[in-house]
Scaffold this active site. Structure first.
Site, PDB file in Angstrom:
ATOM      1  N   ASP A   1       0.804  -1.229   0.000  1.00  0.00           N
ATOM      2  CA  ASP A   1       0.000   0.000   0.000  1.00  0.00           C
ATOM      3  C   ASP A   1       0.835   1.277   0.000  1.00  0.00           C
ATOM      4  O   ASP A   1       0.427   2.311   0.525  1.00  0.00           O
ATOM      5  CB  ASP A   1      -0.969   0.015   1.212  1.00  0.00           C
ATOM      6  CG  ASP A   1      -1.856  -1.210   1.226  1.00  0.00           C
ATOM      7  OD1 ASP A   1      -2.188  -1.699   0.134  1.00  0.00           O
ATOM      8  OD2 ASP A   1      -2.213  -1.677   2.320  1.00  0.00           O
TER       9      ASP A   1
ATOM     10  N   GLN B   1       2.004  -6.091  -3.144  1.00  0.00           N
ATOM     11  CA  GLN B   1       2.455  -6.194  -1.761  1.00  0.00           C
ATOM     12  C   GLN B   1       3.748  -5.368  -1.581  1.00  0.00           C
ATOM     13  O   GLN B   1       3.908  -4.380  -2.272  1.00  0.00           O
ATOM     14  CB  GLN B   1       2.656  -7.666  -1.342  1.00  0.00           C
ATOM     15  CG  GLN B   1       1.353  -8.450  -1.206  1.00  0.00           C
ATOM     16  CD  GLN B   1       0.770  -8.915  -2.526  1.00  0.00           C
ATOM     17  OE1 GLN B   1       1.438  -9.541  -3.326  1.00  0.00           O
ATOM     18  NE2 GLN B   1      -0.488  -8.616  -2.773  1.00  0.00           N
TER      19      GLN B   1
ATOM     20  N   GLY C   1      -4.502  -4.335  -3.835  1.00  0.00           N
ATOM     21  CA  GLY C   1      -5.492  -3.294  -4.113  1.00  0.00           C
ATOM     22  C   GLY C   1      -4.729  -2.045  -4.491  1.00  0.00           C
ATOM     23  O   GLY C   1      -4.094  -1.422  -3.650  1.00  0.00           O
ATOM     24  N   HIS C   2      -4.707  -1.717  -5.768  1.00  0.00           N
ATOM     25  CA  HIS C   2      -3.902  -0.597  -6.270  1.00  0.00           C
ATOM     26  C   HIS C   2      -4.828   0.530  -6.725  1.00  0.00           C
ATOM     27  O   HIS C   2      -5.637   0.357  -7.637  1.00  0.00           O
ATOM     28  CB  HIS C   2      -3.000  -1.074  -7.418  1.00  0.00           C
ATOM     29  CG  HIS C   2      -1.994  -2.098  -6.977  1.00  0.00           C
ATOM     30  ND1 HIS C   2      -1.136  -2.735  -7.840  1.00  0.00           N
ATOM     31  CD2 HIS C   2      -1.690  -2.580  -5.742  1.00  0.00           C
ATOM     32  CE1 HIS C   2      -0.367  -3.564  -7.154  1.00  0.00           C
ATOM     33  NE2 HIS C   2      -0.696  -3.494  -5.882  1.00  0.00           N
TER      34      HIS C   2
ATOM     35  N   LYS D   1       1.817   2.105  -5.089  1.00  0.00           N
ATOM     36  CA  LYS D   1       2.354   1.533  -6.340  1.00  0.00           C
ATOM     37  C   LYS D   1       1.446   1.832  -7.520  1.00  0.00           C
ATOM     38  O   LYS D   1       1.907   2.205  -8.605  1.00  0.00           O
ATOM     39  CB  LYS D   1       2.540   0.001  -6.187  1.00  0.00           C
ATOM     40  CG  LYS D   1       3.521  -0.382  -5.104  1.00  0.00           C
ATOM     41  CD  LYS D   1       3.572  -1.882  -4.883  1.00  0.00           C
ATOM     42  CE  LYS D   1       2.337  -2.474  -4.272  1.00  0.00           C
ATOM     43  NZ  LYS D   1       2.076  -2.106  -2.868  1.00  0.00           N
TER      44      LYS D   1
END
Ligand code: GDP
Ligand code: IMO
Ligand code: MG
Length: 407
Positions: free
Chosen positions: A14, A222, A41-42, A17
Site C-alpha cells: 500500500d 504487496q 489493491g492498487h 504503487k
C-alpha cells in the site's frame, strides 16, 4: 531509448504503487504483473475518478498500453471476470492488449475457503483471497494452470482430484463443510471464455518486445517486508514480492531490468498481524491514519500506522537493487509539529531522530523547488541515510500530484 523499469513496494504494501505505475506509464509499451493475486489493491486517481485494481496491471487506464499477467501471479477467474467487466463498463477496451500467461496457477473456491477457515486459527490476518493455499498447490506441483483449459477432459480430471483433496483438508483438519466437486468444475468451466480471449505465451511476447527495444514496466504487488523469503516471516504473503520475483514470475532475465524504483510512504503502515517496530498507538498514529485515509483497498481493514523505519528501508533498497526511491504521501505529514524517523534499534526499541514539521503545505506541489525547506531536509536525510536518491515525490493521490527529479 528503451528502458525497462521495475516499480515495487519497500514496506508492507500500500505504498502507492498503483498511483506511481499509472503516472509513469505514458511512454511505456507494456505493464506487467509478476506475482501475487487479487490480494492486492492498487488505487489510481485521474481527473477526480478513483479506480481500484486488484489483478489487472495499473497501466490499463492508458488506452494503448499492453497489460500482462505473468506466470508468477495466482489467478482467481471469478475476480478477474468481475474486474474486467467493471472496467469495460467504464469504456476501457481489452482487445489485443491484455495477455495472461498460460502458466498462471488458478485460485479455486476451495482455496478461498481453506484460507479463511485457517486464518481464524493461525491469525496471520490474510486477505482471505485463497492466496496462500493456491501457492502451496503450485509448489506441491498439483495446481491447475490457466493453460490447462486446452484439454477439458484433463482439466476435469485434475480439478476433481484437487478439489477432493481440498475437501479432505476442510473436513478432517477444520471440520468444515466440503464444496461439491461438480460445482467447482462448473464454475471454472464457465470462465473458459477468459482463456479463449486472453491466454497467451507471455514470455514470448516479452522476448519480442525486448528485441524490438520496447520499454516495459514491471509492477510489484504487496511489499518487500511481505516477501515469502525476505519479509517478516511467517507474517508475510506467499509470493516473491522483491526484485527476484520479476525473473521467475515473467520468465525474463535480471539483466533486462534497467531501473528499479522502490516506493516508500513518508511514514509506515501495515495491514494484518505481525511485528511493526515503529508502530504508534498515540495521537500521532491516529492522525496518520486519519489524514492518510489508511484503510485497506482490498478488505477495508484499518491499517496500523507508525513512523518511517530507515533501518528497514535501507535493507529493502539493498534487497531489490533499488536505483531510485519514490516517496509517497508526503502531504499526509503536513501539519505535524514533529516528525520522527527510526535510525537504529536498541534493546528491541526504535531509536528516533526527530524533525521539525512544516506549516506550508506540500499537498499538490509539483515542483521540487516549491517544497518547504523542512520537507526538503526530511527528504535529504532519508536519501543520505539509505544511500539512494529520491527522484519521485508524491504529494496527493491524483496522477498529476507528482514531483519528478533527475536521477
Ligand atoms: P498500492 O497498493 O501500493 O497501490 O497502494 P494503495 O492504493 O493500496 O494505497 C495507497 C493509498 O494512498 C490510495 O488510497 C491512494 O489513492 C493514496 N495515495 C497514493 N499516493 C498518495 C499521496 O502522495 N498522497 C496522498 N494523500 N494519498 C496518496
Ligand atoms: P498491495 O499490492 C498490504 C498482507 C495481508 C496479510 C498478509 C498475508 O495492495 O500493496 P495474503 O492474503 O496475501 O495471504 O495475506 O499480507 N497483504 C497486504 N498488505 N497490501 C497488500 O497488497 C497486501 N496483500 C497482502 O494483510 O497481513
Ligand atoms: Mg494496496
Amino acid at each position: 531509448m528503451s528502458e525497462n523499469t521495475l516499480i515495487l513496494g519497500l514496506q508492507w504494501g500500500d505504498e502507492g504503487k498503483g498511483k506511481i505505475v499509472d503516472a509513469l506509464s505514458n511512454d511505456i509499451h507494456a505493464v506487467c504483473r509478476f506475482q501475487g493475486g487479487h490480494n492486492a489493491g492498487h488505487t489510481i486517481k485521474v481527473n477526480g475518478e478513483q479506480t481500484v485494481l486488484h489483478l489487472i496491471p495499473s497501466g490499463i487506464l492508458h488506452p494503448n498500453i499492453n497489460c500482462v499477467i505473468g506466470n508468477g501471479v495466482v489467478l482467481s477467474l471469478e475476480a478477474l471476470s468481475k474486474e474486467i467487466n467493471k472496467l469495460k463498463d467504464t469504456g476501457i477496451s481489452f482487445n489485443n492488449r491484455f495477455h495472461i500467461s498460460s502458466g498462471c496457477c488458478l485460485i479455486l473456491p476451495t482455496h478461498i475457503r481453506i484460507d479463511q477457515v485457517r486464518d481464524k486459527k493461525e491469525s496471520i490476518g490474510t486477505t482471505g483471497r485463497g492466496i496462500g493455499p493456491a501457492y502451496e498447490d503450485k509448489i506441491a506441483r498439483r495446481a491447475i494452470r490457466f493453460g490447462d483449459f486446452e484439454n477439458e477432459d484433463l482439466l476435469n480430471d485434475k480439478l476433481s482430484k484437487l478439489v477432493n483433496y481440498h475437501n479432505k483438508v476442510l473436513d478432517r483438519m477444520y471440520d468444515e463443510e466440503p464444496i461439491p466437486v461438480d460445482s467447482v468444475i462448473d464454475e471454472i468451466l464457465s470462465f473458459k471464455h477468459l482463456y479463449d480471449d486472453y491466454c497467451n505465451d507471455t514470455q514470448d511476447l516479452l522476448f519480442n518486445w525486448v528485441n524490438e527495444k520496447k520499454s516495459i514496466l514491471f509492477e510489484g504487488a504487496q511489499g518487500t517486508l511481505l516477501d515469502i523469503d525476505q519479509g517478516t516471516y511467517p507474517f508475510v504473503t506467499s509470493s516473491s514480492t522483491t526484485a527476484g520475483g520479476v525473473s521467475t514470475g515473467l520468465g525474463i532475465g535480471p539483466k533486462y531490468i534497467d531501473k528499479v524504483i522502490g516506493i516508500t510512504k513518508a511514514y509506515t503502515t501495515r495491514v494484518g498481524e505481525g511485528p511493526f517496530m515503529t508502530e504508534l498507538f498515540d495521537e500521532d498514529g491516529k492522525m496518520l491514519a486519519k489524514k492518510g485515509h489508511e484503510f485497506g483497498a482490498t478488505t477495508g481493514r484499518p491499517r496500523r500506522c507508525g513512523w518511517l523505519d530507515l533501518v528497514a528501508l535501507k535493507k529493502a533498497v539493498f534487497t531489490n537493487s533499488v536505483t531510485d526511491l519514490c516517496l509517497t504521501k508526503l502531504d499526509v505529514l503536513d501539519g505535524f509539529k514533529n516528525i520522527s524517523v527510526c535510525v537504529d534499534y536498541k534493546n528491541n526499541e526504535p531509536v528516533y531522530k526527530i524533525f521539525d514539521g512544516w506549516d506550508d503545505k506540500t499537498e499538490g506541489v509539483t515542483e521540487y523547488d516549491d517544497l518547504t525547506d523542512n520537507a526538503k531536509s526530511y527528504i535529504n536525510f532519508i536519501e543520505n541515510f539509505v544511500g539512494c536518491n529520491i527522484t519521485i515525490v508524491s504529494t496527493g493521490p491524483s496522477r498529476d500530484q507528482t514531483i519528478t527529479r533527475e536521477s
